[in-house]
Motif scaffolding. Structure first.
Motif, PDB file in Angstrom:
ATOM      1  N   ASN A   3       0.764  -1.133   0.054  1.00 38.27           N
ATOM      2  CA  ASN A   3      -0.052  -0.088  -0.075  1.00 38.27           C
ATOM      3  C   ASN A   3       1.032   1.205   0.029  1.00 38.27           C
ATOM      4  N   THR A   5       1.940   3.646  -2.068  1.00 40.25           N
ATOM      5  CA  THR A   5       1.910   4.360  -3.577  1.00 40.25           C
ATOM      6  C   THR A   5       2.115   5.615  -3.043  1.00 40.25           C
ATOM      7  N   GLU A   7       0.629   8.473  -3.782  1.00 44.92           N
ATOM      8  CA  GLU A   7      -0.656   8.931  -3.199  1.00 44.92           C
ATOM      9  C   GLU A   7      -0.686   8.741  -1.857  1.00 44.92           C
ATOM     10  N   ASN A   8      -0.618   7.225  -1.422  1.00 40.99           N
ATOM     11  CA  ASN A   8      -0.813   7.241   0.014  1.00 40.99           C
ATOM     12  C   ASN A   8       0.213   7.639   0.878  1.00 40.99           C
ATOM     13  N   ALA A  12       0.093  10.376   3.871  1.00 42.67           N
ATOM     14  CA  ALA A  12       0.677   9.883   5.188  1.00 42.67           C
ATOM     15  C   ALA A  12       1.340  10.611   5.814  1.00 42.67           C
ATOM     16  N   SER A  25      -0.315   6.243  -8.422  1.00 41.70           N
ATOM     17  CA  SER A  25      -0.882   4.863  -7.961  1.00 41.70           C
ATOM     18  C   SER A  25       0.288   3.727  -7.961  1.00 41.70           C
ATOM     19  N   GLU A  27       3.547   1.913  -6.511  1.00 40.04           N
ATOM     20  CA  GLU A  27       3.992   1.469  -5.329  1.00 40.04           C
ATOM     21  C   GLU A  27       5.540   1.598  -5.236  1.00 40.04           C
ATOM     22  N   TYR A  98       2.346   4.700   9.184  1.00 39.02           N
ATOM     23  CA  TYR A  98       1.572   4.319   8.226  1.00 39.02           C
ATOM     24  C   TYR A  98       1.874   2.769   7.745  1.00 39.02           C
ATOM     25  N   TYR A  99       3.077   2.786   7.311  1.00 37.06           N
ATOM     26  CA  TYR A  99       3.326   1.295   6.615  1.00 37.06           C
ATOM     27  C   TYR A  99       3.222   0.202   7.830  1.00 37.06           C
ATOM     28  N   GLN A 102       0.004  -0.722   7.987  1.00 42.53           N
ATOM     29  CA  GLN A 102      -0.676  -1.564   6.669  1.00 42.53           C
ATOM     30  C   GLN A 102      -0.424  -3.069   7.082  1.00 42.53           C
TER      31      GLN A 102
END
Length: 457
Positions: A3, A5, A7-8, A12, A25, A27, A98-99, A102
């Motif tokens: 997850n 990417t 964008e993410n 974050a 998008s 990764e 964040y990672y 996930q």
């Protein structure tokens, strides 16, 4: 990376994405802060430092195939994507938080004044009997090192064992926010980082910040023999699990017997039963590490036989009571770091050896206003622990050497102004067959003493 990417990542770390819409998008394959480690598909984080500014290396990492970079600067028109942030270091921490969320794997967070690394190694060795484990490597236990450790996690890892080191208030809170441990292990509350934390009560306050982000229904594993830790009550409704040599602890050990440099044996008692084990690294302090690992192993469903195997297959790491046979003498490389508690423990182990026993010691740092008295305390201990010679270097070690000589006039004590003078003198002072302990705080760079002793043989 799951997850992760662009964008993410931008969301974050609160950054602004610049680049082609279709790249958002994508990764990233890995996240690096060292331009030399940049490769195809990576995300390079440019961190400005005292000696070098990571932004200067952006062209090189792009050429190496980096997918994107994180920058504090406006890079203008580029032919590669980048995420602009206010602080690259804060972005690193936010991405790691964040990672790890996930991945959703259990995290064991380990802190304490002494023994963090050896406890981390023992816990990881035990858990690896059942799980794919990622553990902290080297000194990657601070606000940059912890995120970089987290970034090494991949989908096949089942559990993370993370060491968390601090020197001031608030640091553990920030580390715990990243790690969000399922299990918090605290080894002890000793006498280190007193410059900022002032007292053992201050150290306790700072270390127990790890509870700020302890997960609901998590575990707390504490040294029950430590007077400060034994005073810790329930946290968020979680009752601590205690380990130690006192039989009132949940996990305790008896029948402790030194096997010299081969290690130390003991019998470990648990709520699930008991077993005898040979810990392959010497020192009474290793019994505590084995007990902490046993408690964690039981919490995560290992059998007592798996736990015993994990303890008995433990390997020493460089700089952490690593025994090196040179052909001329036995060098005990314990030079990664030092404080009064660990220095005394290492001297005790040396004193249990056979043959001539030589301690090569250097200054201990971050001890505050009582640094001279604390060095003298170690010197007094050295005088009575059964060693044959004490050779030390550094201005603070003058107090150590004077106290040792006063406590044992027969002890061969030599003091040198610096590491270089000491290293040169050791060539004449050491004898074939000597057992040589090398220990000092990291800033003394006593790994160079170890190198000199082992390279010439």
């Amino acid at each position: 990376m799951k997850n992760m990417t662009l964008e993410n990542i931008a969301a974050a770390c609160g950054g602004r994405y610049w680049g082609p819409e279709e790249k958002k998008s994508c990764e990233v394959s890995e996240i690096v802060t060292d331009s030399r480690k940049a490769g195809p598909g990576c995300l390079f984080v440019a961190i400005p430092g005292a000696r070098a500014d990571g932004h200067d290396f952006i062209p090189g990492v792009v050429k190496a195939g980096a997918l994107a970079v994180i920058s504090e600067k406006d890079l203008g028109e580029t032919d590669f994507p980048y995420i602009q942030v206010e602080s690259s270091l804060n972005a690193v921490k936010a991405m790691a938080e964040y990672y790890l969320d996930q991945l959703g794997i259990p995290v064991i967070g380990i802190t304490g004044s002494v023994g963090k690394t050896s406890t981390k190694e023992t816990i990881a060795s035990v858990l690896s009997q059942k799980y794919q484990v990622l553990k902290t490597e080297g000194n990657f236990n601070n606000e940059l090192g912890l995120p970089l450790t987290v970034f090494r996690l991949r989908s096949d890892h089942q559990i993370a064992v993370l060491e968390m080191g601090i020197s001031d208030f608030g640091e553990m809170h920030r580390l715990a926010r990243i790690a969000r441990p399922d299990t918090a292990v605290i080894t002890n509350i000793g006498w280190c980082h007193l410059e900022n934390l002032k007292t053992r009560d201050g150290i306790l306050q700072a270390k127990t910040e790890i509870f700020d982000y302890l997960k609901e229904n998590g575990h707390i594993v504490l040294n029950g023999d430590d007077d400060k830790l034994s005073s810790v009550g329930k946290v968020k409704g979680i009752a601590p699990i205690h380990f130690g040599l006192n039989g009132e602890n949940d996990y305790y050990a008896d029948e402790i017997s030194s096997c010299g440099f081969r290690g130390i044996s003991c019998r470990i008692h648990t709520p699930e039963g008991e077993f005898s084990v040979l810990i392959p690294i010497p020192g009474r302090h290793m019994v505590y590490n084995a007990l902490a690992a046993t408690a964690v192993g039981c919490l995560y469903g290992l059998t007592l036989e798996q736990i015993r195997t994990g303890i008995e297959t433990l390997k020493a790491v460089s700089g952490r009571f690593h025994i090196i046979e040179t052909g001329r003498y036995t060098v005990i490389d314990d030079c990664y770091n030092a404080n009064p508690v660990s220095m005394k423990a290492s001297l005790d182990v040396l004193g249990e050896g056979t043959g001539r026993k030589v301690a090569v010691l250097g200054d201990m740092g971050e001890l505050g206003e009582n640094e001279a008295a604390l060095h003298a305390e170690v010197g007094t201990h050295a005088a009575g622990c059964g060693i044959d010679a004490l050779y030390c270097a550094g201005p603070l070690c003058r107090s150590l050497s004077e106290a040792a000589k006063a406590g044992n006039p027969q002890l061969d004590v030599r003091h040198f102004e610096n590491r270089e003078e000491l290293t040169k003198a050791l060539k004449e002072l050491l004898k074939d067959g000597d057992n040589v302990l090398v220990k000092a705080s990291h800033f003394m760079q006593f790994e160079k003493v170890v190198a000199a002793l082992t390279e010439e043989c």
